[in-house]
Enzyme design. Structure first.
Site: not given
Length: 480
Positions: A161, A368
């Site tokens: 993730h 991110d």
């Protein structure tokens, strides 16, 4: 085919009225899948947590099992606070100055991964029949190989993730090869972007000598597929939040409270990867460059508590307090404060109010994996503009944003002015493009796409781009 999910956090939480789904995209995406297919979710039980180790859910009509793995304080500190948060997290985000020596953490990490693999195999045996294993994120890198060592015919998927860094960065960790071998126990490894997937393939080639191709990695006689499967949000849920009359009323009240100014919104966990200090410096530079905007723009920065007790995070909290005070001390006039800083957790409904009120979302992480705040804002906003770091996974998909380099305070200041000054037609056109992309990346589409690919069936392209019975926990292999 039933599904065994392995993740750090459980998908349900206790409330005053009973058990409810956990907040967040992962639970939102995967609870419906579990309820439809049946299976189990294996998660951590923290040292002070008072939850059952074995739980059927929902209570009135059980569809799946939650199996919690209890951790004592020393192993929790070394596995979660240590290896996961002080080694792998900063490494994945290229912030190597925050990476701590792993030698005191690696044994606990291996031991906890082994316990998760034991638990996953145990619940798979209890399920009976064909089972898919789907393992989530950097906390569980050794679990795929452990499961495959105990159950050679297992169908194992893994989703990463966060960013996967370039191989020369990943190899900084002394146990890099063991971690790679752990992941290569999977049949399918998913990443948010093709860039991350390519970095992983190159890491396997450079550190293990594995043969790679554009689709994956050849390892120990198997072809491990490595694919981009970008995650999104539960779009219908957030659109619904935005359309509530009370959301609009509260948004209007917030604008009035702040003095009928243009609102620049930041929403982040208090984490050094989010670029908060540089964002504050950029807003300070904005105020220096554009004195005519004084009294007309306010930065509303939300920072939710994260990893309290970790020194780097405690320092960041102090630094944020100091820079907020400095900016307000320099520029405040009368009732106008240029920065409104809120250090607390917000519900999704409360965030929807902020998204609805904001003129610009200022989303500038240093790195991110995806960044779902950008997605949430696009789903809820009626008239806002998005300023987005080009170093997020979301930047690969969200056409319509104003892109910035999060290390360039001057550039961010000028881009913020550009976003605030966008003509209404351009703003709405950009927002429509953002909304369309967010809808294509809906979290339920993500889950279905990944599991379809894991099952060996052709999966629809991402936007922009059965075996033997388990032998039980005692047969889990130790790859390290």
């Amino acid at each position: 085919m039933s599904l065994v999910l392995v993740a750090n956090r459980a998908p349900i939480r206790p409330t005053s009225t009973g058990w409810a789904p956990a907040l967040g995209g992962l639970a939102s995406a995967l609870l419906p899948v579990l309820e439809a297919q049946g299976g189990a979710w294996v998660a951590m039980q923290e040292p002070d947590e008072r939850t059952p180790l074995f739980q059927r859910y929902p209570d009135d009509d059980p569809r799946f099992t939650v199996r919690r793995v209890p951790l004592e304080e020393p192993e929790y500190a070394a596995f979660y606070q240590g290896m996961a948060n002080r080694v792998l997290w900063p490494l994945a985000h290229y912030l190597v100055e925050h990476v701590e020596p792993e030698r005191t953490f690696r044994d606990a990490y291996r031991a906890v991964n082994r316990r998760f693999a034991h638990a996953a195999l145990d619940v798979a045996r209890e399920q009976g029949g064909a089972v898919q294993f789907w393992i989530q994120d950097y906390h569980m890198m050794l679990v795929p190989e452990m499961i495959r060592g105990a159950l050679a015919g297992a169908q194992v998927g893994f989703f990463w993730h966060v960013p996967w860094p370039a191989s020369e960065v990943f190899r900084i960790v002394p146990s890099a090869t063991a971690l790679l071998k752990g992941l290569l126990g999977s049949d399918l490894i998913g990443f948010h972007t093709e860039g991350y997937a390519e970095n992983f393939r190159e890491s396997a080639r450079d550190l293990l000598g594995a043969e790679i191709d554009p689709e994956g990695v050849h390892w120990q006689g198997r072809h491990v597929r490595v694919e981009a499967h970008p995650i999104g949000i539960d779009v219908e849920r957030f659109v619904g939040f935005g359309e509530r009359p009370e959301t609009q009323a509260q948004a209007e009240a917030l604008v009035e409270e702040l003095g009928d100014v243009q609102i620049v919104l930041g929403v982040d966990r208090l984490d050094y990867t989010k670029g908060l200090l540089l964002r504050m410096e950029a807003f300070e530079r904005f105020l220096e460059l554009y004195p005519e905007m004084h009294g007309r723009v306010t930065l509303l920065q939300v920072a939710t508590p994260s990893r309290t007790g970790v020194p780097a995070y405690d320092r960041l909290r102090r630094d944020m307090d100091e820079i907020t005070g400095r900016i307000n001390g320099r520029f405040a006039q009368g009732a106008w404060a240029p920065v409104r800083y809120r250090y607390r957790s917000f519900t999704q409904e409360e965030l929807a109010v902020l998204y609805r009120a904001a003129d610009v979302a200022f989303v500038t992480p240093l790195r991110d994996g995806m960044n779902l705040v950008a997605h949430e804002f696009a789903a809820v906003s009626e008239r806002g503009a998005l300023v987005l770091s080009e170093l997020t996974g979301a930047a690969d998909y969200l056409d319509g944003a104003v892109f910035v380099n999060p290390y360039d305070a001057e550039g961010m200041a000028r881009s913020l002015r550009e976003a605030l000054d966008l003509p209404e037609d351009d703003r709405r056109r950009r927002l429509a493009s953002l909304r369309a992309a967010v809808e294509r990346l809906d979290v339920h589409v993500w889950a279905d796409r990944f599991l379809t690919s894991l099952d060996g069936r052709p999966a629809p392209p991402a936007d922009g781009e059965g075996g033997a019975e388990p032998e039980g926990a005692e047969a889990v292999a130790d790859p390290a």
